[in-house]
Design a protein around this motif. Structure first.
Motif, PDB file in Angstrom:
ATOM      1  N   LEU A 162      -3.707  -2.027   0.296  1.00  0.00           N
ATOM      2  CA  LEU A 162      -2.993  -1.868  -0.979  1.00  0.00           C
ATOM      3  C   LEU A 162      -2.619  -0.407  -1.193  1.00  0.00           C
ATOM      4  O   LEU A 162      -1.468  -0.086  -1.514  1.00  0.00           O
ATOM      5  N   LYS A 163      -3.577   0.478  -0.989  1.00  0.00           N
ATOM      6  CA  LYS A 163      -3.333   1.919  -1.158  1.00  0.00           C
ATOM      7  C   LYS A 163      -2.229   2.391  -0.220  1.00  0.00           C
ATOM      8  O   LYS A 163      -1.299   3.085  -0.636  1.00  0.00           O
ATOM      9  N   THR A 164      -2.303   2.000   1.038  1.00  0.00           N
ATOM     10  CA  THR A 164      -1.296   2.389   2.021  1.00  0.00           C
ATOM     11  C   THR A 164       0.078   1.841   1.636  1.00  0.00           C
ATOM     12  O   THR A 164       1.086   2.548   1.725  1.00  0.00           O
ATOM     13  N   SER A 165       0.111   0.606   1.194  1.00  0.00           N
ATOM     14  CA  SER A 165       1.383  -0.013   0.803  1.00  0.00           C
ATOM     15  C   SER A 165       2.016   0.698  -0.390  1.00  0.00           C
ATOM     16  O   SER A 165       3.221   0.977  -0.388  1.00  0.00           O
ATOM     17  N   LEU A 166       1.213   1.002  -1.396  1.00  0.00           N
ATOM     18  CA  LEU A 166       1.746   1.694  -2.568  1.00  0.00           C
ATOM     19  C   LEU A 166       2.219   3.109  -2.210  1.00  0.00           C
ATOM     20  O   LEU A 166       3.262   3.561  -2.696  1.00  0.00           O
ATOM     21  N   GLU A 167       1.472   3.781  -1.356  1.00  0.00           N
ATOM     22  CA  GLU A 167       1.894   5.115  -0.911  1.00  0.00           C
ATOM     23  C   GLU A 167       3.208   5.045  -0.143  1.00  0.00           C
ATOM     24  O   GLU A 167       4.075   5.914  -0.296  1.00  0.00           O
ATOM     25  N   GLN A 168       3.380   3.998   0.662  1.00  0.00           N
ATOM     26  CA  GLN A 168       4.634   3.837   1.414  1.00  0.00           C
ATOM     27  C   GLN A 168       5.813   3.602   0.478  1.00  0.00           C
ATOM     28  O   GLN A 168       6.895   4.141   0.668  1.00  0.00           O
ATOM     29  N   ILE A 169       5.579   2.788  -0.552  1.00  0.00           N
ATOM     30  CA  ILE A 169       6.652   2.551  -1.543  1.00  0.00           C
ATOM     31  C   ILE A 169       7.029   3.857  -2.225  1.00  0.00           C
ATOM     32  O   ILE A 169       8.216   4.144  -2.423  1.00  0.00           O
ATOM     33  N   LEU A 170       6.033   4.669  -2.573  1.00  0.00           N
ATOM     34  CA  LEU A 170       6.324   5.965  -3.194  1.00  0.00           C
ATOM     35  C   LEU A 170       7.124   6.874  -2.260  1.00  0.00           C
ATOM     36  O   LEU A 170       8.069   7.537  -2.693  1.00  0.00           O
ATOM     37  N   LEU A 171       6.746   6.899  -1.002  1.00  0.00           N
ATOM     38  CA  LEU A 171       7.489   7.699  -0.021  1.00  0.00           C
ATOM     39  C   LEU A 171       8.930   7.219   0.111  1.00  0.00           C
ATOM     40  O   LEU A 171       9.875   8.017   0.127  1.00  0.00           O
ATOM     41  N   ASN A 172       9.096   5.904   0.222  1.00  0.00           N
ATOM     42  CA  ASN A 172      10.441   5.345   0.352  1.00  0.00           C
ATOM     43  C   ASN A 172      11.282   5.648  -0.883  1.00  0.00           C
ATOM     44  O   ASN A 172      12.473   5.995  -0.776  1.00  0.00           O
ATOM     45  N   ALA A 173      10.681   5.529  -2.058  1.00  0.00           N
ATOM     46  CA  ALA A 173      11.402   5.814  -3.303  1.00  0.00           C
ATOM     47  C   ALA A 173      11.818   7.279  -3.367  1.00  0.00           C
ATOM     48  O   ALA A 173      12.925   7.601  -3.822  1.00  0.00           O
ATOM     49  N   ALA A 174      10.955   8.172  -2.902  1.00  0.00           N
ATOM     50  CA  ALA A 174      11.271   9.604  -2.907  1.00  0.00           C
ATOM     51  C   ALA A 174      12.451   9.899  -1.978  1.00  0.00           C
ATOM     52  O   ALA A 174      13.282  10.766  -2.267  1.00  0.00           O
ATOM     53  N   ARG A 175      12.543   9.170  -0.886  1.00  0.00           N
ATOM     54  CA  ARG A 175      13.653   9.364   0.049  1.00  0.00           C
ATOM     55  C   ARG A 175      14.974   8.887  -0.557  1.00  0.00           C
ATOM     56  O   ARG A 175      16.029   9.428  -0.258  1.00  0.00           O
ATOM     57  N   ILE A 176      14.905   7.856  -1.373  1.00  0.00           N
ATOM     58  CA  ILE A 176      16.106   7.293  -1.985  1.00  0.00           C
ATOM     59  C   ILE A 176      16.601   8.172  -3.121  1.00  0.00           C
ATOM     60  O   ILE A 176      17.802   8.371  -3.299  1.00  0.00           O
ATOM     61  N   ALA A 177      15.664   8.694  -3.895  1.00  0.00           N
ATOM     62  CA  ALA A 177      16.011   9.466  -5.107  1.00  0.00           C
ATOM     63  C   ALA A 177      16.706  10.764  -4.810  1.00  0.00           C
ATOM     64  O   ALA A 177      16.722  11.354  -3.847  1.00  0.00           O
TER      65      ALA A 177
END
Length: 152
Positions: A137-152
């Motif tokens: 769960l922690k890894t998945s949420l961190e990945q979503i945050l990373l992906n969102a930062a790349r998009i923003a």
């Protein structure tokens, strides 16, 4: 004709991911508000206290970034907290146009109690998870945050 079953990623990409995250966020805030109610504070107010106590925010701008609020909403939140004598605004010696937000003695005593209540809520939210699932769960949420930062 055979109907193909959508995979989880395809389903989440339809917007379901956003609905799930929004639902989880709302449920967490509701649980935290309930746990913090006896202390007379809300989850949003606790995040302000914790941000200040942890050195993550001492100006309105910094707190806006931490909480994802606009400056108007943050000002209104800080006004409510200040009326409870839980924060004070002091002149910023490095920028005469802004103020630093500090905890009062009253809120400094409240922060440890609130942290214990918040930790209890998060522990309850993780009921049923084993270590491997919690790590995933922690890894998945961190990945979503990373992906969102790349998009923003």
């Amino acid at each position: 004709m055979k109907k193909s079953k959508k995979g989880t990623i395809a389903v989440l990409a339809t917007g379901e991911l956003g609905f799930l995250i929004t639902g989880v966020r709302s449920a967490i805030l509701s649980a935290l508000d309930k746990a913090l109610e006896p202390l007379g504070i809300s989850a949003a107010q606790f995040v302000v206290f914790r941000s200040i106590a942890d050195g993550r925010g001492s100006t309105i701008g910094e707190l806006c970034r931490v909480l994802g609020y606009d400056s108007g909403a943050m000002t209104r939140l800080l006004d409510r907290i200040e009326k409870k004598d839980l924060i004070r605004r002091v002149a910023n010696p490095q920028d005469r146009r802004s103020f630093l937000i500090e905890l009062t003695e009253r809120s400094a005593l409240l922060v440890p109690q609130a942290r214990r209540r918040v930790q209890k809520v998060f522990a309850q939210l993780l009921n049923g998870f084993d270590e491997k699932e919690a790590a995933a769960l922690k890894t998945s949420l961190e990945q979503i945050l990373l992906n969102a930062a790349r998009i923003a």
